[in-house]
Enzyme design. Structure first.
Site, mmCIF file in Angstrom:
data_model
loop_
_atom_site.group_PDB
_atom_site.id
_atom_site.type_symbol
_atom_site.label_atom_id
_atom_site.label_comp_id
_atom_site.label_asym_id
_atom_site.label_seq_id
_atom_site.Cartn_x
_atom_site.Cartn_y
_atom_site.Cartn_z
ATOM 1 C CD GLU A 1 10.006 13.237 10.941
ATOM 2 O OE1 GLU A 1 8.934 12.655 11.185
ATOM 3 O OE2 GLU A 1 10.926 12.731 10.275
ATOM 4 N N GLY B 1 6.990 5.535 7.832
ATOM 5 C CA GLY B 1 6.046 6.650 7.941
ATOM 6 C C GLY B 1 6.228 7.359 9.262
ATOM 7 C CD GLU C 1 13.601 1.449 9.093
ATOM 8 O OE1 GLU C 1 14.171 2.455 9.559
ATOM 9 O OE2 GLU C 1 13.947 0.293 9.366
ATOM 10 C CB CYS D 1 13.021 9.760 7.484
ATOM 11 S SG CYS D 1 13.750 8.495 6.453
ATOM 12 C CB THR E 1 7.011 8.566 15.459
ATOM 13 O OG1 THR E 1 8.312 8.647 14.853
ATOM 14 C CG2 THR E 1 7.148 7.917 16.819
ATOM 15 C CB THR F 1 1.428 5.960 11.345
ATOM 16 O OG1 THR F 1 1.004 7.296 11.084
ATOM 17 C CG2 THR F 1 0.577 4.994 10.555
ATOM 18 C CE LYS G 1 -2.036 2.738 2.856
ATOM 19 N NZ LYS G 1 -2.087 3.987 2.044
HETATM 20 O O1 TXE Z 1 2.438 9.626 7.447
HETATM 21 P P1 TXE Z 1 1.689 8.327 7.843
HETATM 22 P P2 TXE Z 1 1.813 11.030 7.108
HETATM 23 C C1 TXE Z 1 6.407 11.761 9.198
HETATM 24 C C2 TXE Z 1 6.429 13.253 8.996
HETATM 25 C C3 TXE Z 1 5.038 13.555 8.626
HETATM 26 C C4 TXE Z 1 4.308 12.597 9.523
HETATM 27 C C5 TXE Z 1 2.937 12.244 9.076
HETATM 28 O O2 TXE Z 1 6.752 13.892 10.210
HETATM 29 O O3 TXE Z 1 4.684 14.881 8.866
HETATM 30 O O4 TXE Z 1 5.092 11.438 9.511
HETATM 31 O O5 TXE Z 1 2.946 11.920 7.697
HETATM 32 C C6 TXE Z 1 -0.299 4.627 6.075
HETATM 33 N N1 TXE Z 1 -2.568 1.659 9.606
HETATM 34 N N2 TXE Z 1 6.807 10.989 8.051
HETATM 35 O O6 TXE Z 1 0.580 11.338 7.864
HETATM 36 O O7 TXE Z 1 0.279 8.634 8.189
HETATM 37 C C7 TXE Z 1 -0.521 5.785 5.138
HETATM 38 O O8 TXE Z 1 -1.666 5.585 4.347
HETATM 39 C C8 TXE Z 1 -1.846 1.318 8.521
HETATM 40 C C9 TXE Z 1 8.074 10.371 8.150
HETATM 41 O O9 TXE Z 1 1.694 11.138 5.685
HETATM 42 O O10 TXE Z 1 2.522 7.632 8.826
HETATM 43 C C10 TXE Z 1 0.781 5.779 4.350
HETATM 44 O O11 TXE Z 1 0.741 4.780 3.342
HETATM 45 N N3 TXE Z 1 -1.316 2.216 7.678
HETATM 46 C C11 TXE Z 1 8.333 9.461 7.088
HETATM 47 C C12 TXE Z 1 1.808 5.405 5.406
HETATM 48 O O12 TXE Z 1 1.067 4.760 6.433
HETATM 49 C C13 TXE Z 1 -1.499 3.523 7.931
HETATM 50 C C14 TXE Z 1 7.702 9.568 5.802
HETATM 51 C C15 TXE Z 1 2.558 6.589 6.004
HETATM 52 O O13 TXE Z 1 1.630 7.547 6.453
HETATM 53 C C16 TXE Z 1 -2.242 3.945 9.049
HETATM 54 C C17 TXE Z 1 6.391 10.175 5.845
HETATM 55 C C18 TXE Z 1 -2.786 2.953 9.904
HETATM 56 N N4 TXE Z 1 -3.491 3.259 11.000
HETATM 57 C C19 TXE Z 1 6.015 10.881 6.949
HETATM 58 N N5 TXE Z 1 -2.262 5.295 9.054
HETATM 59 C C20 TXE Z 1 9.664 8.765 7.057
HETATM 60 N N6 TXE Z 1 10.115 8.254 8.199
HETATM 61 O O14 TXE Z 1 10.263 8.657 6.019
HETATM 62 C C21 TXE Z 1 -1.559 5.708 7.983
HETATM 63 N N7 TXE Z 1 -1.100 4.639 7.292
#
Ligand code: TXE
Length: 478
Positions: A382, A226, A248, A282, A228, A230, A173
């Site tokens: 972050e 994604g 990660e 990140c 932290t 989540t 996904k």
């Molecule tokens: O990430 P999410 P978001 C950080 C960065 C950003 C914050 C939020 O600080 O502002 O995270 O970003 C899926 N069960 N990073 O909201 O939500 C979602 O659909 C299963 C750091 O965009 O964590 C997407 O495919 N899956 C980072 C993925 O998780 C779920 C990169 C990441 O989304 C879910 C991006 C759930 N309950 C953001 N909720 C890095 N470390 O590289 C969401 N998703």
């Protein structure tokens, strides 16, 4: 309007609900495609497809699995320009960056793991005269790969490639904000000869379809990159069913600049590490910790180069800095800048929204701040955007303490010509990835991941092959 579809059992299909979400182009703010709003019914279909494909895929000779994945890498190369354009349009990142980094790396991910499995060996333990043990690395079965929006195809394939290479079937996904290149990957996978059901790609919202993948009892492991928060939700859900997880997560990475370093190189690389991909990586260095004796010199050189950054239309070949991913994210970043001002910070450059070439998208200027306490919110949380904070230090001890003074521990760059100091400091900084006199120099064989709230587990090389398999020891009596 382009309709993106799910890829299940080798076929493109609409979501079971027949409902779609809007997909925005960050550079203009316009809606330009529709994304399936998938749910658990789609996950059930993908799981059924993966289950029927698993037996033959996992038993395919390694050389044959490798051949198909190498073919997929070649097809990504062949379609590099089309994929780079799609990535730039979906994310707002400069087309030059998508061409130079995102898409070549996606091909490299498949090529690397396709070669790794051919060279991979398992261990044997001989009990002299009694028995021989050998350890099989058995595939897990069906695994879930959930990826974010900042490096869409790069990070999606970083998970999918080792999972497939080890003989698993995948339900992937991508982020709902950047679905396009993962959608295009489905077509290339079919052309590479990947059997139907081996790779399934579902689109939609995280808490809906993402969570349904995590919760499905037949999905044995989740690899996630994604935020932290989540990661915390996914970790808890997976623990309920004793699933393997690799998380990660975010970072608040320090660049530690000692006075004895090659300052010119440190400045050049720190500009890159702060603002590459608009600061939406990140690994970006968002806290630059500078020895007091060179603080002013560093600051002057750094600001000069930041002012020269070519900010603007991501579709122009010479643009170095494009749009942020979404309106929400832009507002979050601007909110942090506002808070930094309230907390007593001085904005040295940038600080606001801009509209290059009258584009209506989500552009925020590269922003440099000084005068903030290491404990204030912008130095702790972050931001994941083009905002960097300069912090002076007077001793090695203080530099280490500031570097370690956040909840995160993903990466750190140390700049010094003193080799002993480089090792000494590296061993005391709590980060999973340390760079000395460089940044984002990646060897795909090395373990990649964070300490503290930056994650659990490691990706890359053997770590990824181990994650996507289960050791099974077989003891044969002599
Ligand atoms: O990430 P999410 P978001 C950080 C960065 C950003 C914050 C939020 O600080 O502002 O995270 O970003 C899926 N069960 N990073 O909201 O939500 C979602 O659909 C299963 C750091 O965009 O964590 C997407 O495919 N899956 C980072 C993925 O998780 C779920 C990169 C990441 O989304 C879910 C991006 C759930 N309950 C953001 N909720 C890095 N470390 O590289 C969401 N998703």
């Amino acid at each position: 309007m382009k309709k993106i579809l799910n890829y299940i059992a080798g076929e493109f299909q609409p979501p079971d609900s027949k409902t779609f979400l809007e997909n925005y182009e960050p550079a203009t703010g316009d809606i330009y495609s529709e994304v399936p709003d998938s749910d658990k019914a789609d996950v059930a279909m993908a799981v059924a497809a993966a289950e029927s494909a698993f037996s033959s895929w996992s038993q395919l000779p390694i050389a044959e699995r490798s051949r198909i994945l190498l073919k997929l890498a070649d097809l990504i190369d062949e379609h590099q320009d089309r994929l780079a354009q799609a990535e730039s349009k979906d994310t707002g990142k400069p087309i030059a960056l998508a061409r130079a980094v995102d898409i070549p790396r996606a091909a490299a991910n498949f090529r690397f793991f396709a070669s790794a499995i051919v060279n991979h060996s398992s261990s044997a333990h001989v009990m002299e005269g009694v028995a021989v043990n050998y350890t099989r690395q058995a595939p897990l079965g069906i695994v879930g790969c959930i990826s974010p929006w900042n490096l869409p195809l790069y990070l999606f394939t970083w998970k999918v490639a080792p999972a497939l290479a080890m003989g698993n079937c995948v339900i992937g996904k991508p982020s709902e904000l950047t679905p396009m290149t993962a959608y295009m990957l489905g077509e290339l996978a079919t052309r590479a000869g990947l059997p139907p059901g081996v790779l399934n790609i579902l689109h939609g919202l995280g808490p809906k379809v993402g969570q349904a993948i995590v919760e499905h009892p037949r999905v044995k492991a989740i690899s996630f990159t994604g935020g932290t928060n989540t990661g915390r939700i996914i970790g808890k859900l997976a623990a309920d069913q004793f699933k393997k997880v690799s998380l990660e997560l975010g970072g608040k990475n320090p660049n530690v600049i000692f006075a004895d370093c090659d300052l010119e190189e440190a400045i050049r690389t720190s500009v890159l590490s702060a603002f590459r991909n608009q600061g939406e990586i990140c690994l970006c260095g968002s806290r630059i910790i500078i020895e007091a004796s060179v603080y002013e010199e560093f600051k002057e050189g750094f600001l000069k180069q930041v002012r020269e950054l070519k900010v603007g239309n991501p579709y122009r070949d010479d643009t170095a800095f494009g749009a942020l991913i979404s309106e929400d994210h832009m507002n979050k970043v601007l909110g942090y800048i506002h808070k930094a001002r309230e907390e007593g910070g001085t904005i040295l450059v940038g600080g606001g929204r801009i509209h290059p070439e009258d584009l209506g998208g989500y552009f925020v200027e590269p922003t440099v701040i000084e005068g903030l306490d290491p404990d204030c919110s912008i130095n702790q949380e972050e931001v994941f955007g083009p905002v960097v904070s300069l912090i002076p230090f007077s001793s090695e001890e203080e530099a280490i303490s500031v570097a370690n003074g956040t909840a995160y521990g993903l990466s750190c760059s140390i700049w010094t010509r003193d080799v002993s100091r480089a090792h000494r400091v590296a061993h005391r900084v709590q980060s999973g990835v340390i760079w000395v006199n460089c940044w984002m120099l990646r060897d795909l064989r090395t373990p990649f991941g964070g300490m503290k709230q930056s994650g659990v587990g490691r990706e890359g090389g053997d770590e990824a092959l181990r994650f996507f398999s289960e050791p099974q020891n077989i003891c044969v009596k002599q």
